[in-house]
Design an enzyme around this catalytic site. Sequence first.
Site, PDB file in Angstrom:
ATOM      1  N   ASP A 109       6.251 -13.980 -15.413  1.00  0.00           N
ATOM      2  CA  ASP A 109       6.082 -15.219 -16.173  1.00  0.00           C
ATOM      3  C   ASP A 109       5.200 -15.035 -17.397  1.00  0.00           C
ATOM      4  O   ASP A 109       4.445 -14.071 -17.514  1.00  0.00           O
ATOM      5  CB  ASP A 109       5.411 -16.278 -15.296  1.00  0.00           C
ATOM      6  N   PHE A 117       4.738  -7.493 -23.823  1.00  0.00           N
ATOM      7  CA  PHE A 117       4.787  -8.530 -22.788  1.00  0.00           C
ATOM      8  C   PHE A 117       6.230  -8.900 -22.469  1.00  0.00           C
ATOM      9  O   PHE A 117       7.034  -9.149 -23.366  1.00  0.00           O
ATOM     10  CB  PHE A 117       3.997  -9.766 -23.214  1.00  0.00           C
ATOM     11  N   LYS A 122       3.828  -0.353 -16.688  1.00  0.00           N
ATOM     12  CA  LYS A 122       3.342  -0.227 -18.081  1.00  0.00           C
ATOM     13  C   LYS A 122       2.314   0.890 -18.087  1.00  0.00           C
ATOM     14  O   LYS A 122       1.113   0.650 -18.156  1.00  0.00           O
ATOM     15  CB  LYS A 122       2.652  -1.537 -18.480  1.00  0.00           C
ATOM     16  N   GLY A 180      -3.598  -1.387 -13.449  1.00  0.00           N
ATOM     17  CA  GLY A 180      -3.674  -0.800 -12.110  1.00  0.00           C
ATOM     18  C   GLY A 180      -4.850  -1.337 -11.307  1.00  0.00           C
ATOM     19  O   GLY A 180      -4.988  -1.026 -10.127  1.00  0.00           O
ATOM     20  N   LEU A 181      -5.683  -2.145 -11.935  1.00  0.00           N
ATOM     21  CA  LEU A 181      -6.910  -2.606 -11.270  1.00  0.00           C
ATOM     22  C   LEU A 181      -6.609  -3.508 -10.071  1.00  0.00           C
ATOM     23  O   LEU A 181      -7.220  -3.376  -9.018  1.00  0.00           O
ATOM     24  CB  LEU A 181      -7.825  -3.316 -12.278  1.00  0.00           C
ATOM     25  N   THR A 182      -5.644  -4.402 -10.242  1.00  0.00           N
ATOM     26  CA  THR A 182      -5.309  -5.320  -9.141  1.00  0.00           C
ATOM     27  C   THR A 182      -4.800  -4.535  -7.938  1.00  0.00           C
ATOM     28  O   THR A 182      -5.268  -4.724  -6.809  1.00  0.00           O
ATOM     29  CB  THR A 182      -4.228  -6.335  -9.584  1.00  0.00           C
ATOM     30  N   ILE A 230       4.756  -5.828 -11.459  1.00  0.00           N
ATOM     31  CA  ILE A 230       4.430  -4.916 -12.550  1.00  0.00           C
ATOM     32  C   ILE A 230       3.040  -4.332 -12.338  1.00  0.00           C
ATOM     33  O   ILE A 230       2.138  -5.026 -11.864  1.00  0.00           O
ATOM     34  CB  ILE A 230       4.535  -5.650 -13.911  1.00  0.00           C
ATOM     35  N   GLU A 240       5.123  -5.155  -5.808  1.00  0.00           N
ATOM     36  CA  GLU A 240       4.509  -5.862  -6.936  1.00  0.00           C
ATOM     37  C   GLU A 240       5.499  -5.896  -8.100  1.00  0.00           C
ATOM     38  O   GLU A 240       6.347  -4.999  -8.235  1.00  0.00           O
ATOM     39  CB  GLU A 240       3.209  -5.110  -7.281  1.00  0.00           C
TER      40      GLU A 240
END
Length: 178
Positions: A161, A154, A133, A107-109, A103, A101
């Site tokens: 992106d 960000f 992060k 952490g939910l995804t 980033i 991944e």
Amino acid sequence: MAYKLGDVLISREDISKRVKEIARQIVNDTGKDNSVILVGILTGAAIFLTDLVREMPEDMDVRFDFMSVASYGDSTTSSGVVRIFHDLKNSIEGKNVIIVEDIIDTGLTLSHLLDILKSRNPASLKVCVLLDKYERRKTEVKVDYCGFRIPDKFVVGYGLDYASKWRHLKDIKYVVDE
Ligand code: IMP
């Protein structure tokens, strides 16, 4: 509000050095089995994954595939409930799998994705992220390989992106108000 590119957070040289180190770590950890399937999460991880696999030796059984997922929620908050847009082509049952991944933020995804892939019975399931992060974490996720821990700002470039822009940058840069 309009945004523009800010300073470099991580240079292309530092990225390249760290990618080589992570590849070496992964190779050492695969041990005797010598096989791994990397699952890249589109679109952000595409550049990281393709650089990573090219640092792995020819005699290793390296395979990779991509998944495209979206988390329900608005543009800035991830709900962690993941909808699969594009799934893996092949079964991962009994395989050594590493999710790649760009980033990890709340952490939910990743947490939800881990549940989905775990249910497919891989032999092992690990997580590799380029950026972490860590200050923003809402749920605990074991990150096995991490490129850089970064502050809660960000960033774009090297696959990341803002509104589909700036993925092609070689360095990772801050985004700032215009
Ligand atoms: P989370 O860990 O579920 O909160 O979501 C991680 C996802 O948020 C990543 O895959 C990115 O798509 C997105 N994201 C979080 N922070 C940034 C950033 O600084 N730049 C670009 N995308 C980000």
